[in-house]
Design a protein around this motif. Structure first.
Motif, mmCIF file in Angstrom:
data_model
loop_
_atom_site.group_PDB
_atom_site.id
_atom_site.type_symbol
_atom_site.label_atom_id
_atom_site.label_comp_id
_atom_site.label_asym_id
_atom_site.label_seq_id
_atom_site.Cartn_x
_atom_site.Cartn_y
_atom_site.Cartn_z
ATOM 1 N N ARG A 1 0.738 -1.227 0.208
ATOM 2 C CA ARG A 1 -0.087 0.087 -0.147
ATOM 3 C C ARG A 1 0.585 1.317 -0.020
ATOM 4 N NH1 ARG A 1 -5.208 -0.987 -1.037
ATOM 5 N NH2 ARG A 1 -5.971 -2.631 -0.530
ATOM 6 N N MET A 2 2.029 1.147 -0.333
ATOM 7 C CA MET A 2 2.968 2.329 -0.157
ATOM 8 C C MET A 2 3.774 2.311 -1.438
ATOM 9 S SD MET A 2 4.587 1.621 3.459
ATOM 10 C CE MET A 2 3.826 0.666 4.758
ATOM 11 N N PRO A 3 3.560 3.010 -2.335
ATOM 12 C CA PRO A 3 4.138 3.140 -3.783
ATOM 13 C C PRO A 3 5.183 3.073 -4.016
ATOM 14 C CG PRO A 3 1.864 4.779 -3.530
ATOM 15 C CD PRO A 3 2.408 4.302 -2.398
ATOM 16 N N LEU A 4 6.123 4.071 -3.288
ATOM 17 C CA LEU A 4 7.656 3.921 -3.287
ATOM 18 C C LEU A 4 8.085 2.767 -2.785
ATOM 19 C CD1 LEU A 4 8.257 7.948 -2.764
ATOM 20 C CD2 LEU A 4 8.121 6.489 -4.965
ATOM 21 N N LEU A 5 7.971 2.523 -1.875
ATOM 22 C CA LEU A 5 8.384 0.977 -0.854
ATOM 23 C C LEU A 5 8.125 -0.177 -1.797
ATOM 24 C CD1 LEU A 5 8.222 2.071 2.637
ATOM 25 C CD2 LEU A 5 10.493 1.931 1.028
ATOM 26 N N HIS A 6 6.677 -0.369 -2.397
ATOM 27 C CA HIS A 6 6.414 -1.332 -3.022
ATOM 28 C C HIS A 6 7.131 -1.196 -4.575
ATOM 29 C CE1 HIS A 6 2.339 -3.154 -5.406
ATOM 30 N NE2 HIS A 6 3.427 -3.872 -5.114
ATOM 31 N N ALA A 7 7.310 -0.249 -5.245
ATOM 32 C CA ALA A 7 8.012 -0.428 -6.489
ATOM 33 C C ALA A 7 9.441 -0.651 -6.063
ATOM 34 C CB ALA A 7 7.975 1.090 -7.024
ATOM 35 N N ARG B 1 5.965 -4.585 -13.257
ATOM 36 C CA ARG B 1 5.221 -4.429 -11.880
ATOM 37 C C ARG B 1 5.804 -3.131 -11.275
ATOM 38 N NH1 ARG B 1 4.656 -10.146 -12.968
ATOM 39 N NH2 ARG B 1 3.502 -10.930 -11.495
ATOM 40 N N ILE B 2 7.012 -2.733 -11.604
ATOM 41 C CA ILE B 2 7.442 -1.566 -11.139
ATOM 42 C C ILE B 2 6.584 -0.223 -11.479
ATOM 43 C CG2 ILE B 2 9.227 0.110 -11.041
ATOM 44 C CD1 ILE B 2 11.265 -2.275 -11.625
ATOM 45 N N PRO B 3 6.192 0.047 -12.715
ATOM 46 C CA PRO B 3 5.434 1.024 -12.701
ATOM 47 C C PRO B 3 3.864 0.826 -12.387
ATOM 48 C CG PRO B 3 5.855 0.023 -14.865
ATOM 49 C CD PRO B 3 6.803 -0.608 -13.880
ATOM 50 N N ALA B 4 3.294 -0.289 -12.534
ATOM 51 C CA ALA B 4 2.057 -0.734 -11.976
ATOM 52 C C ALA B 4 2.192 -0.471 -10.294
ATOM 53 C CB ALA B 4 1.711 -2.167 -12.072
ATOM 54 N N ALA B 5 2.993 -0.792 -9.602
ATOM 55 C CA ALA B 5 3.393 -0.593 -8.127
ATOM 56 C C ALA B 5 3.219 1.062 -8.005
ATOM 57 C CB ALA B 5 4.313 -1.120 -7.705
ATOM 58 N N LEU C 1 1.720 3.335 -9.791
ATOM 59 C CA LEU C 1 0.136 3.803 -10.178
ATOM 60 C C LEU C 1 -1.032 3.229 -9.365
ATOM 61 C CD1 LEU C 1 0.731 3.542 -13.964
ATOM 62 C CD2 LEU C 1 0.840 5.606 -12.683
ATOM 63 N N PHE C 2 -0.795 1.887 -8.992
ATOM 64 C CA PHE C 2 -1.904 1.178 -8.453
ATOM 65 C C PHE C 2 -2.174 0.837 -6.993
ATOM 66 C CE2 PHE C 2 -1.886 -0.041 -13.112
ATOM 67 C CZ PHE C 2 -3.120 0.786 -13.415
ATOM 68 N N SER C 3 -0.977 1.171 -6.283
ATOM 69 C CA SER C 3 -0.625 0.727 -4.777
ATOM 70 C C SER C 3 -1.827 1.317 -3.908
ATOM 71 C CB SER C 3 0.700 1.382 -4.320
ATOM 72 O OG SER C 3 1.669 0.281 -4.799
ATOM 73 N N THR D 1 2.924 -12.533 -3.277
ATOM 74 C CA THR D 1 4.387 -12.095 -3.058
ATOM 75 C C THR D 1 4.955 -11.387 -4.055
ATOM 76 O OG1 THR D 1 4.889 -14.083 -4.394
ATOM 77 C CG2 THR D 1 4.433 -14.484 -1.965
ATOM 78 N N GLY D 2 4.620 -11.027 -5.005
ATOM 79 C CA GLY D 2 5.179 -10.128 -6.058
ATOM 80 C C GLY D 2 6.245 -10.778 -7.070
ATOM 81 N N ARG D 3 6.447 -12.057 -7.083
ATOM 82 C CA ARG D 3 7.017 -12.514 -8.045
ATOM 83 C C ARG D 3 6.455 -12.841 -9.292
ATOM 84 N NH1 ARG D 3 11.081 -16.219 -6.047
ATOM 85 N NH2 ARG D 3 11.789 -16.109 -8.196
ATOM 86 N N ALA D 4 7.406 -12.997 -10.379
ATOM 87 C CA ALA D 4 6.985 -13.063 -11.629
ATOM 88 C C ALA D 4 6.113 -14.231 -11.908
ATOM 89 C CB ALA D 4 7.768 -12.894 -12.733
ATOM 90 N N ARG D 5 6.369 -15.365 -11.460
ATOM 91 C CA ARG D 5 5.919 -16.918 -11.508
ATOM 92 C C ARG D 5 4.499 -16.899 -10.640
ATOM 93 N NH1 ARG D 5 10.888 -17.109 -12.458
ATOM 94 N NH2 ARG D 5 11.770 -19.093 -13.616
ATOM 95 N N VAL D 6 4.084 -15.671 -10.204
ATOM 96 C CA VAL D 6 2.643 -15.489 -9.471
ATOM 97 C C VAL D 6 2.056 -14.499 -10.265
ATOM 98 C CG1 VAL D 6 1.600 -15.035 -7.579
ATOM 99 C CG2 VAL D 6 3.433 -16.322 -7.396
ATOM 100 N N SER D 7 0.584 -14.700 -10.450
ATOM 101 C CA SER D 7 -0.265 -13.766 -11.180
ATOM 102 C C SER D 7 -0.161 -12.487 -10.304
ATOM 103 C CB SER D 7 -1.534 -14.018 -11.244
ATOM 104 O OG SER D 7 -2.587 -13.094 -11.703
ATOM 105 N N ALA D 8 0.083 -11.383 -11.019
ATOM 106 C CA ALA D 8 -0.028 -10.178 -10.277
ATOM 107 C C ALA D 8 -1.293 -9.487 -9.711
ATOM 108 C CB ALA D 8 0.402 -8.790 -11.518
ATOM 109 N N PHE D 9 -2.438 -10.352 -10.229
ATOM 110 C CA PHE D 9 -3.817 -10.010 -9.355
ATOM 111 C C PHE D 9 -4.221 -11.119 -8.490
ATOM 112 C CE2 PHE D 9 -3.292 -8.692 -13.761
ATOM 113 C CZ PHE D 9 -3.388 -7.411 -13.662
ATOM 114 N N GLN D 10 -3.459 -11.900 -8.209
ATOM 115 C CA GLN D 10 -3.908 -13.274 -7.435
ATOM 116 C C GLN D 10 -3.586 -12.903 -5.770
ATOM 117 O OE1 GLN D 10 -5.100 -16.263 -8.129
ATOM 118 N NE2 GLN D 10 -5.284 -16.419 -5.998
ATOM 119 N N PRO D 11 -4.799 -12.874 -5.047
ATOM 120 C CA PRO D 11 -4.344 -12.827 -3.479
ATOM 121 C C PRO D 11 -4.019 -13.973 -2.992
ATOM 122 C CG PRO D 11 -6.731 -11.852 -4.135
ATOM 123 C CD PRO D 11 -6.014 -12.657 -5.403
ATOM 124 N N MET D 12 -3.164 -14.052 -1.942
ATOM 125 C CA MET D 12 -2.585 -15.128 -1.467
ATOM 126 C C MET D 12 -2.630 -15.125 0.087
ATOM 127 S SD MET D 12 0.807 -15.074 -3.756
ATOM 128 C CE MET D 12 1.458 -16.884 -3.377
#
Length: 114
Positions: free
Chosen positions: A41-47, A72-76, A78-80, A89-100
């Motif tokens: 939820r923190m755009p800069l730290l998330h990016a 994911r960097i620009p998405a973080a 813009l959308f955080s 977890t933010g890894r590329a092997r996981v859908s960016a839209f999947q809650p975990m």
């Protein structure tokens, strides 16, 4: 933001950077995933969590990870503040839209951060 929450974020980033500095991206990934969950939820730290994950992918020459993080960097940034998939977890092997699922420890830290 509580001191405990900030300390958890700082510890995650510090440990990830130390592992990356030691050329050990596999050791960095759990810390990066933790940092990602805590900073969603923190755009800069998330990016920043995605940037460090990109660097881990670079170290491993994992092009899938690098490409996923580059998106994911620009998405973080813009959308955080709008929407994030909790626990992702933010890894590329996981859908960016999947809650975990989120560990009890991280749930408590996230509750304390509000």
């Amino acid at each position: 933001m509580s001191n405990e929450f900030r300390a958890a974020i700082d510890e995650s980033f510090l440990s990830a950077r130390q592992a990356l500095g030691a050329k050990s991206p596999k050791r960095a990934y759990p810390w990066l995933e933790r940092a990602h969950i805590l900073t969603q939820r923190m755009p800069l730290l998330h990016a920043y969590s995605h940037w460090l994950t990109f660097l881990a992918g670079w170290e491993e020459r994992d092009y899938r990870e690098m490409l996923g993080q580059a998106a994911r960097i620009p998405a973080a940034l813009l959308f955080s503040k709008i929407w994030v998939p909790l626990g992702n977890t933010g890894r590329a092997r996981v859908s960016a839209f999947q809650p975990m699922p989120v560990s009890d420890e991280l749930k408590q830290l996230l509750r304390d951060s509000q």
